[in-house]
Design a protein around this motif. Structure first.
Motif, PDB file in Angstrom:
ATOM      1  N   GLU A 101       0.835  -1.210   0.000  1.00  0.00           N
ATOM      2  CA  GLU A 101       0.000   0.000   0.000  1.00  0.00           C
ATOM      3  C   GLU A 101       0.866   1.255   0.000  1.00  0.00           C
ATOM      4  O   GLU A 101       0.546   2.247  -0.669  1.00  0.00           O
TER       5      GLU A 101
ATOM      6  N   PHE B 248      -4.124  -0.285 -11.174  1.00  0.00           N
ATOM      7  CA  PHE B 248      -3.934  -1.383 -10.229  1.00  0.00           C
ATOM      8  C   PHE B 248      -3.354  -2.605 -10.929  1.00  0.00           C
ATOM      9  O   PHE B 248      -2.513  -3.318 -10.366  1.00  0.00           O
TER      10      PHE B 248
ATOM     11  N   TRP C 252      -4.407  -8.433  -3.113  1.00  0.00           N
ATOM     12  CA  TRP C 252      -5.664  -7.915  -3.629  1.00  0.00           C
ATOM     13  C   TRP C 252      -6.449  -7.155  -2.568  1.00  0.00           C
ATOM     14  O   TRP C 252      -7.199  -6.234  -2.874  1.00  0.00           O
TER      15      TRP C 252
ATOM     16  N   LEU D 221      -6.810  -3.407  -2.480  1.00  0.00           N
ATOM     17  CA  LEU D 221      -7.593  -2.710  -3.483  1.00  0.00           C
ATOM     18  C   LEU D 221      -9.059  -2.569  -3.098  1.00  0.00           C
ATOM     19  O   LEU D 221      -9.821  -1.877  -3.783  1.00  0.00           O
TER      20      LEU D 221
ATOM     21  N   ARG E  50      -7.887   3.297   0.361  1.00  0.00           N
ATOM     22  CA  ARG E  50      -9.137   3.702  -0.283  1.00  0.00           C
ATOM     23  C   ARG E  50     -10.155   4.209   0.733  1.00  0.00           C
ATOM     24  O   ARG E  50     -10.874   5.175   0.465  1.00  0.00           O
TER      25      ARG E  50
ATOM     26  N   THR F 167      -9.233  -2.934 -12.649  1.00  0.00           N
ATOM     27  CA  THR F 167      -7.765  -2.975 -12.648  1.00  0.00           C
ATOM     28  C   THR F 167      -7.145  -2.087 -13.719  1.00  0.00           C
ATOM     29  O   THR F 167      -5.936  -1.848 -13.697  1.00  0.00           O
TER      30      THR F 167
END
Length: 399
Positions: A78, A112, A124, A127, A134, A148
């Motif tokens: 991240e 992504f 994953w 995301l 986020r 993506t």
């Protein structure tokens, strides 16, 4: 931090960020070279590439990148997603490299899909909408044919933070306003401020902090108490009117997330001024699930179900306390009033902010006036201040 120390820290922090982005640039450059040699675009970097490390020199206070990762519990992946997005904004060469990695001619935003193929330790879960980057709106999703392939960009507020430039989120500036501290407040109000500071001690992001509800007939008293408490706690106080909290649930949640992120990035606390009883439901929804410290002000207690709440009643300052405030505010000019301060206190029940404002106005307007005319000018200023409060109250209770 002094101005000189801040300038030194700012330079060191920006150097740290530059080195972190440069290290990532070099790492991705090796990936491109490996693919050009093997002809297999999208392969993982070969093991011969030297492990990338962040700069190891210490900075006090710590660099903002480090603080961001610790505050929001970001994983290495991240962190690198944020660094890539920051690199595109801060380094044209970095943006060009991202374009080449996507077989594009012009500088391009990362996706992504690209980042998942480039970085080690990719996962994953980073995301998902609930992932820190986020949930806290550090990364924005742009246009794309799929999830993506959507363009990624760093939030402007987060980019400013990483560079060490203090700048409140532009989406908050039109809604919240800073509140300054009065030079003096009554001792009875100081006691309440100290209780607030105690309630905040030991709180951290992610733990439900107590909602503090301050009730008083005079809203100025609440602002003065809240400002003093924030000063003692070493944080800045901002205020928002309950009427400015959106009716739309999605917009209200977005505002709550933005403020909660702001309170984590900077030492700030929000005072929600609840002078509209029809907005109580919005206020309750706004406060729910927010871990940031928050203060509510109202004339009557608000029903805040499900909240860990500390309610404190702010009493009116005693006449003796108001007289003391007048003497502090007027300074040597108090001697010119020949006992008129007692008359002011018996006629007008003003808070600390109003007393200091009225004193400053009267001393400015009364320069060169006789003592008697000075007293008349002060009386007129107090009457105007009191009338303003009555007008505001009349607007609130108008059917």
């Amino acid at each position: 931090m002094t101005a000189i120390n801040y300038d030194n820290w700012l330079e060191a922090n920006q150097q740290y960020l530059h080195e972190a982005i440069s290290g990532l640039h070099e790492y991705l450059g090796h990936h491109l070279q490996d693919n050009q040699i093997t002809g297999e675009k999208g392969d993982q970097p070969v093991h011969a590439v030297k492990e990338r490390r962040l700069p190891d020199h210490e900075i006090t206070p710590p660099p903002t990148l480090q603080t961001l990762c610790n505050t929001f519990s970001l994983s290495e992946f991240e962190r690198d997603v944020i660094l890539i997005c920051a690199g595109v904004e801060l380094d044209s060469g970095f943006a060009s490299l991202i374009a080449v990695l996507q077989n594009k001619q012009q500088p391009a935003s990362p996706t992504f899909g690209l980042i998942l193929s480039l970085l080690p330790n990719a996962h994953w879960s980073a995301l998902t909408p609930d992932a820190p980057s986020r949930r806290w709106r550090m990364i924005e999703l742009g246009i794309g044919n799929g999830f993506t392939t959507s363009r990624l960009s760093i939030d402007e507020r987060v980019l400013h933070y990483l560079t060490g430039v203090p700048q409140m989120d532009a989406r908050l500036l039109g809604l919240v306003r800073p509140l300054s501290m009065s030079p003096n407040i009554p001792n009875s109000h100081n006691v309440i401020a100290e209780r607030m500071v105690t309630a905040w001690s030991g709180d951290k992001l992610g733990t439900q902090r107590p909602v503090i509800q301050l009730c008083a007939r005079n809203m100025e008293d609440i602002r003065a108490v809240a400002a003093r408490a924030c000063y003692q706690a070493g944080v800045e106080l901002f205020a928002i009117n309950s009427r400015d909290i959106p009716d739309n649930a999605a917009e209200r949640d977005a505002l709550a997330r933005l403020w909660e992120r702001e309170s984590a990035l900077e030492s700030v606390i929000l005072l929600v001024e609840c002078d509209d009883t029809t907005k109580v439901a919005n206020v309750v929804s706004f406060a729910s699930n927010m871990s940031a410290a928050i203060i509510f002000s109202s004339r009557e207690p608000l029903p805040l179900p499900g909240q860990r709440m500390l309610r404190l009643d702010v009493p009116q300052a005693e006449p003796a306390e108001q007289i003391t405030l007048w003497h502090h505010a007027l300074g040597s000019s108090a001697k010119r009033l020949n006992g008129q301060i007692q008359r002011l206190v018996s006629q007008f029940n003003l808070g600390a902010d109003a007393i200091y404002a009225a004193s400053a106005q009267a001393m400015n307007d009364g320069a060169g006036l006789s003592d008697e005319d000075m007293g008349v000018r002060l009386w007129e200023t107090c009457r105007y201040s009191a009338r303003q409060r009555l007008d505001e109250l009349a607007q609130r209770i108008e059917p």
